[in-house]
Design an enzyme around this catalytic site. Structure first.
Site, PDB file in Angstrom:
ATOM      1  N   HIS A  63       1.687   4.763  -2.737  1.00  0.00           N
ATOM      2  CA  HIS A  63       1.891   5.994  -2.590  1.00  0.00           C
ATOM      3  C   HIS A  63       3.078   6.535  -3.352  1.00  0.00           C
ATOM      4  O   HIS A  63       3.122   7.574  -3.542  1.00  0.00           O
ATOM      5  CB  HIS A  63       1.511   6.306  -1.024  1.00  0.00           C
ATOM      6  CG  HIS A  63       0.252   6.130  -0.577  1.00  0.00           C
ATOM      7  ND1 HIS A  63      -0.833   6.483  -1.419  1.00  0.00           N
ATOM      8  CD2 HIS A  63      -0.272   5.532   0.302  1.00  0.00           C
ATOM      9  CE1 HIS A  63      -1.941   6.382  -0.632  1.00  0.00           C
ATOM     10  NE2 HIS A  63      -1.722   5.954   0.459  1.00  0.00           N
ATOM     11  N   HIS A  99       0.904  -1.244  -0.048  1.00  0.00           N
ATOM     12  CA  HIS A  99      -0.141  -0.007  -0.180  1.00  0.00           C
ATOM     13  C   HIS A  99       0.780   1.054   0.127  1.00  0.00           C
ATOM     14  O   HIS A  99       0.563   2.259  -0.856  1.00  0.00           O
ATOM     15  CB  HIS A  99      -0.842  -0.142   1.182  1.00  0.00           C
ATOM     16  CG  HIS A  99      -1.824   1.154   1.493  1.00  0.00           C
ATOM     17  ND1 HIS A  99      -3.235   1.125   1.231  1.00  0.00           N
ATOM     18  CD2 HIS A  99      -1.444   2.533   1.757  1.00  0.00           C
ATOM     19  CE1 HIS A  99      -3.778   2.493   1.350  1.00  0.00           C
ATOM     20  NE2 HIS A  99      -2.565   3.162   1.910  1.00  0.00           N
ATOM     21  N   GLU A 100       1.946   1.370   0.859  1.00  0.00           N
ATOM     22  CA  GLU A 100       2.747   2.492   0.914  1.00  0.00           C
ATOM     23  C   GLU A 100       3.695   2.543  -0.311  1.00  0.00           C
ATOM     24  O   GLU A 100       4.017   3.645  -0.957  1.00  0.00           O
ATOM     25  CB  GLU A 100       3.573   2.292   2.329  1.00  0.00           C
ATOM     26  CG  GLU A 100       2.763   2.226   3.469  1.00  0.00           C
ATOM     27  CD  GLU A 100       1.823   3.368   3.562  1.00  0.00           C
ATOM     28  OE1 GLU A 100       1.945   4.477   3.066  1.00  0.00           O
ATOM     29  OE2 GLU A 100       0.640   3.090   4.275  1.00  0.00           O
TER      30      GLU A 100
END
Length: 688
Positions: free
Chosen positions: A194, A190-191
């Site tokens: 980003h 998920h990170e």
């Protein structure tokens, strides 16, 4: 949605941000101007008419006096200048501070402690570092610095940084204690989404912009505090003079009243700040969850982490500095309650989980247990040799069984190609192949990758030439340039690399990258000069040297502020015609020695971009010229850059498989473009 569309969407989000920001400024200015007009109008209205020739209010009615002052051009200009100075100055100050801090500074500001692979690192933290390294190898990017928020027992994480080379990943203590390996892998995926999609850059700017909107509220709070403190101390210091005491108390009351009004007006800015946070961040959290699944091919990982966040452990962050960075985190950092979710910058956990698991019943566990080695994720299949592990991918991409497929080619095809719209060949394959690459790194290399000096030694060892006579001369040069002690650490590494497969060299460099970021700027410049001298020692540059120099030093130069990210300014082929021709010619010659095959590959590139070019002679395709061309192409706009990469993919995929030379060239290209590695056989490339 692919990587470059995400970037273009981030640009459109910035436009929306500007519109919302302008609307909030307008309302704040209108409120401030109305307040000042009411004060000025009614105060000056009491002045006698004969002493106010330049000011002639229509009547003594307070409303008329306020309206008259509200229309005064001079007062309007003064108020506009003051509001612009306060809000604009606050925004510029905060953004400049954030740029100075960048990813590492933000992580430390929020209570993070940087993790490194020392021999005594606890099991859970070593597992976290391994996951981040695997994800970086799979994504084909340098490993970001990793931080842990030790004082936070909840489950949460964030990524921060103005650019990919300066980005970091941080997780809470609770995340490493309560999440299984698969769940933690989903959070890191998920990170990484980003970081790759430039959400971190947008989020960092958002902190500065919202700080400016909240400046009036901050000034109001300060004025109220001043008024309260004056009213508290005034009776003690002016008892002998009632008039003086009354004047001081009157001033204190005025400060408090003005501060209260500024605070109330500042709430307009805070209201819009929360609306902007919600408008920008919510949809991007859904997209990052989906990207985490694309990275890991395991929806249960990120879904399981979100379920544990919904338990009693929660995601609350206690650090006092976290509120302004709340939109950076993977989940809402505030305590439970209606008002804490009124302008939440994250979608509800239930909605996010249902997008991953449609049958989720909305019931969260009340309590969860800390993970131990015995209760971690189920055992995985044993790690296979790299060539055995990549056979299904060879068959999936049409590679010849005896062909040599570059390590980044296979890993990129399995994982990060999903960001370009391609499906991975089998579940979790990219991470598994990253495991196999990491498993083949010699123990001698792993043992030195625990300090900045060890990272420097590993990088230089990879660059040492294979020829025995030239190698000895290079080692003598290094003894003079960097000292005997560091050079002696390189010798056993060289011997170990001679026994290891060639495929481990790029992963070693990727694992060394966080250690190199720990060097001082002086140490880095010394290492950079030594590496550059090694690369040019034999008077020529080979593909591995070119790739490593572009891959490592391009990012480190930005990290150490020796260079800056290039602005994106080119959007049409005619603006970068010669650089396109140079890069495409170089890549076309990498695939075959047959002139007809090279011309066919080059023509496929031209077809994707819709341009007419002639293939350069092979003698004109030097690495120096290629580097110059890539520097210019790195300044193209995201969607045009995507088209260029699709052309390169069509070029290397022209004969149905990707050899090692082609794979490493694309590695160098994506390093310059700060893009993830591609998937061979993407719809566009395959169609071409």
């Amino acid at each position: 949605m692919n990587f470059f569309e995400y970037q273009e969407q981030a640009r459109r989000m910035t436009v929306r941000l500007v519109i919302l920001y302008a609307a909030s400024l307008l309302l704040v200015f209108a409120a401030i101007h109305l307040l000042v007009a009411a004060i000025v109008g009614n105060v000056t209205g009491e002045i006698r008419q004969d002493n106010a020739s330049s000011y002639s209010p229509p009547s003594s009615d307070p409303f008329d006096l306020t309206l008259y002052a509200f229309r005064d051009p001079l007062l309007l200009l003064i108020d506009l200048s003051a509001v612009t100075l306060i809000i604009g100055g606050g925004t510029l100050y905060k953004i400049s501070e954030l740029k100075r801090l960048d990813g590492d500074g933000i992580a430390s500001h929020l209570g993070g402690k940087r993790l490194t692979k020392t021999p005594d690192v606890p099991w859970r933290e070593r597992r976290l570092l391994n996951i981040v390294e695997e994800m970086a190898i799979a994504a084909g990017i340098n490993t970001p610095n990793v931080y842990i928020l030790r004082g936070e027992p909840s489950i949460n994480a964030f990524a921060a940084g103005f650019s990919l080379p300066t980005s970091v990943v941080a997780v809470t203590q609770g995340a490493v204690e309560y999440l299984t390996r698969d769940e933690l892998q989903g959070v890191i995926g998920h990170e990484f989404s980003h970081i790759l999609n430039q959400d971190t850059r947008l989020n960092m700017k958002l902190i500065g912009i919202l700080f400016g909107l909240e400046m009036l509220a901050i000034f109001g709070y300060i004025a109220m505090r001043i008024g309260m403190e004056i009213s508290f101390y005034a009776p003690r210091t002016s008892r002998k003079n009632d008039d003086s005491q009354s004047a001081v108390l009157g001033f204190a009351l005025a400060c408090f009243a003005v501060g209260l009004i500024l605070l109330l007006i500042g709430l307009i800015g805070q209201l819009f700040a929360n609306i902007i946070r919600a408008a920008i961040s919510r949809q991007r959290e859904y997209l990052a969850d989906a990207s985490a699944v694309q990275f890991t091919r395991n929806p249960g990982g990120i879904a399981g982490a979100l379920k544990k966040i919904g338990s009693d452990v929660g995601a609350h962050i206690s650090n006092n500095n976290a509120a302004e960075a709340s939109h950076l985190f993977i989940s809402n950092i505030f305590g439970r309650g209606f008002f804490s979710h009124l302008f939440d910058s994250h979608p509800s956990l239930t909605d996010r989980i249902k997008r991953l698991e449609p049958n989720f019943d909305g019931i969260y566990p009340r309590s969860i247990q800390k993970v131990t080695p015995e209760t971690d994720s189920p055992d995985r299949p044993p790690v296979q040799p790299f060539r055995t592990a990549m056979e299904p991918l060879r068959r999936g991409t049409g590679a010849q069984p005896a062909g040599n497929v570059g390590p980044q080619t296979i890993v990129g095809a399995a994982v990060t190609g999903a960001l370009l719209g391609a499906a991975a060949p089998r579940p979790n394959s990219g991470i598994r192949i990253a495991d196999t690459l990491a498993a083949e790194i010699p123990p001698e290399a792993e043992s030195v990758l625990e300090s900045p000096a060890g990272g420097s030694a590993a990088l230089l060892a990879v660059l040492i030439d294979g020829d025995a006579r030239l190698r000895e001369r290079e080692l003598c040069f290094l003894r003079e340039r960097i000292g005997s002690e560091t050079t002696e650490r390189i010798v056993p590494l060289i011997e170990a690399l001679d026994r290891a497969p060639e495929t481990v060299k790029i992963p070693i460099v990727q694992k060394a990258f966080p250690l190199l970021r720990s060097l001082s700027k002086e140490e880095y410049c010394k290492l950079r000069d030594a590496a550059g001298a090694l690369i040019n020692f034999d008077g020529k540059i080979d593909l591995l040297e070119f790739t490593i120099y572009r891959f490592v030093f391009g990012d480190l130069d930005i990290y150490f502020r020796i260079s800056r990210p290039k602005p994106e300014k080119y959007g049409r082929p005619e603006e970068v015609f010669e650089p396109l021709r140079q890069a495409a010619s170089h890549i076309a010659y990498a695939g075959s020695d047959d002139p007809a095959e090279c011309q066919r590959a080059f023509s496929l590139f031209c077809g994707v971009l819709g341009v007419s070019m002639t293939l350069l002679p092979k003698s004109d395709c030097t690495f120096r010229d290629l580097g110059h061309a890539l520097d210019i192409l790195a300044q193209t706009k995201p969607l045009f850059r995507q088209k260029i990469l699709e052309g390169f993919y069509a070029c290397v995929n022209a004969d149905g498989y990707v050899n090692e030379r082609e794979g490493e060239l694309i590695r160098a290209v994506t390093a310059c473009f700060h893009a993830p590695m591609p998937a061979w056989g993407t719809p566009t490339a395959a169609a071409s």
